[in-house]
Design a protein around this motif. Sequence first.
Motif, PDB file in Angstrom:
ATOM      1  N   LYS A 105      37.639  42.867  43.676  1.00 46.84           N
ATOM      2  CA  LYS A 105      36.894  42.842  42.412  1.00 46.84           C
ATOM      3  C   LYS A 105      37.779  43.326  41.279  1.00 46.84           C
ATOM      4  N   ILE A 106      37.694  42.626  40.155  1.00 46.57           N
ATOM      5  CA  ILE A 106      38.400  43.026  38.942  1.00 46.57           C
ATOM      6  C   ILE A 106      37.332  43.226  37.870  1.00 46.57           C
ATOM      7  N   VAL A 107      37.373  44.375  37.203  1.00 52.09           N
ATOM      8  CA  VAL A 107      36.416  44.671  36.132  1.00 52.09           C
ATOM      9  C   VAL A 107      37.152  44.556  34.808  1.00 52.09           C
ATOM     10  N   GLU A 108      36.671  43.651  33.967  1.00 56.01           N
ATOM     11  CA  GLU A 108      37.238  43.462  32.629  1.00 56.01           C
ATOM     12  C   GLU A 108      36.129  43.736  31.620  1.00 56.01           C
ATOM     13  N   GLY A 109      36.125  44.919  31.086  1.00 55.67           N
ATOM     14  CA  GLY A 109      35.061  45.287  30.152  1.00 55.67           C
ATOM     15  C   GLY A 109      33.740  45.381  30.879  1.00 55.67           C
ATOM     16  N   VAL A 110      32.826  44.476  30.524  1.00 57.08           N
ATOM     17  CA  VAL A 110      31.512  44.465  31.153  1.00 57.08           C
ATOM     18  C   VAL A 110      31.480  43.459  32.305  1.00 57.08           C
ATOM     19  N   LYS A 111      32.356  42.472  32.261  1.00 59.68           N
ATOM     20  CA  LYS A 111      32.357  41.412  33.264  1.00 59.68           C
ATOM     21  C   LYS A 111      33.082  41.865  34.528  1.00 59.68           C
ATOM     22  N   GLU A 112      32.632  41.334  35.645  1.00 65.12           N
ATOM     23  CA  GLU A 112      33.237  41.614  36.939  1.00 65.12           C
ATOM     24  C   GLU A 112      33.477  40.289  37.634  1.00 65.12           C
ATOM     25  N   ARG A 113      34.687  40.103  38.173  1.00 65.64           N
ATOM     26  CA  ARG A 113      35.011  38.862  38.866  1.00 65.64           C
ATOM     27  C   ARG A 113      35.800  39.179  40.131  1.00 65.64           C
ATOM     28  N   ILE A 114      35.922  38.183  40.994  1.00 70.76           N
ATOM     29  CA  ILE A 114      36.658  38.351  42.239  1.00 70.76           C
ATOM     30  C   ILE A 114      37.939  37.532  42.147  1.00 70.76           C
ATOM     31  N   GLN A 115      39.073  38.185  42.422  1.00 73.74           N
ATOM     32  CA  GLN A 115      40.368  37.528  42.390  1.00 73.74           C
ATOM     33  C   GLN A 115      40.975  37.594  43.784  1.00 73.74           C
ATOM     34  N   SER A 116      41.663  36.535  44.172  1.00 73.19           N
ATOM     35  CA  SER A 116      42.263  36.521  45.505  1.00 73.19           C
ATOM     36  C   SER A 116      43.770  36.717  45.411  1.00 73.19           C
ATOM     37  N   PHE A 117      44.321  37.360  46.418  1.00 77.63           N
ATOM     38  CA  PHE A 117      45.754  37.632  46.510  1.00 77.63           C
ATOM     39  C   PHE A 117      46.172  37.218  47.908  1.00 77.63           C
ATOM     40  N   LYS A 118      46.891  36.095  48.028  1.00 75.97           N
ATOM     41  CA  LYS A 118      47.284  35.567  49.331  1.00 75.97           C
ATOM     42  C   LYS A 118      48.768  35.814  49.553  1.00 75.97           C
ATOM     43  N   GLY A 119      49.095  36.417  50.694  1.00 78.12           N
ATOM     44  CA  GLY A 119      50.488  36.678  51.009  1.00 78.12           C
ATOM     45  C   GLY A 119      50.645  37.265  52.398  1.00 78.12           C
TER      46      GLY A 119
END
Length: 142
Positions: free
Chosen positions: A31-45
Amino acid sequence: MNAIDFVHEQLNTKTTLPKFKAGDNITVNYKIVEGVKERIQSFKGDVIKHQGVGATASFTVRKISDGIGVERLFPIFSPNIESIVLHKVGRVKRAKLYFLRERSGKSARIKEKRMAVGTKKKVKAPAKAAQAKPTTEEAPVS
């Protein structure tokens, strides 16, 4: 009593993560929180290291992005980790793969550990069933 169990369950839920080790190829959805918004980011490696025990356990994932190596350290019990997806199990001989930092191209690849998949064995029919008398449907009509 039911409300107490509900609150206890909400506070103490541990997400079940797949077992992985150094050399495995995984995707970490966090989860990444940017201000009020929250989104899910993927990191593949590839997992470079897996260290620590208990609440302080963490792992490092390395990927190549636009020709530049990027490493990110994740605490295992972080509430920001949404899920971890295991893609490939690597065949390595070390617990810490720091030597991959100096390598690029084909020499930086990790061999995949191939798993044997169980095949179903055919069951032979008993010999008596093959010598059974023909039924009325199979008998010739004269």
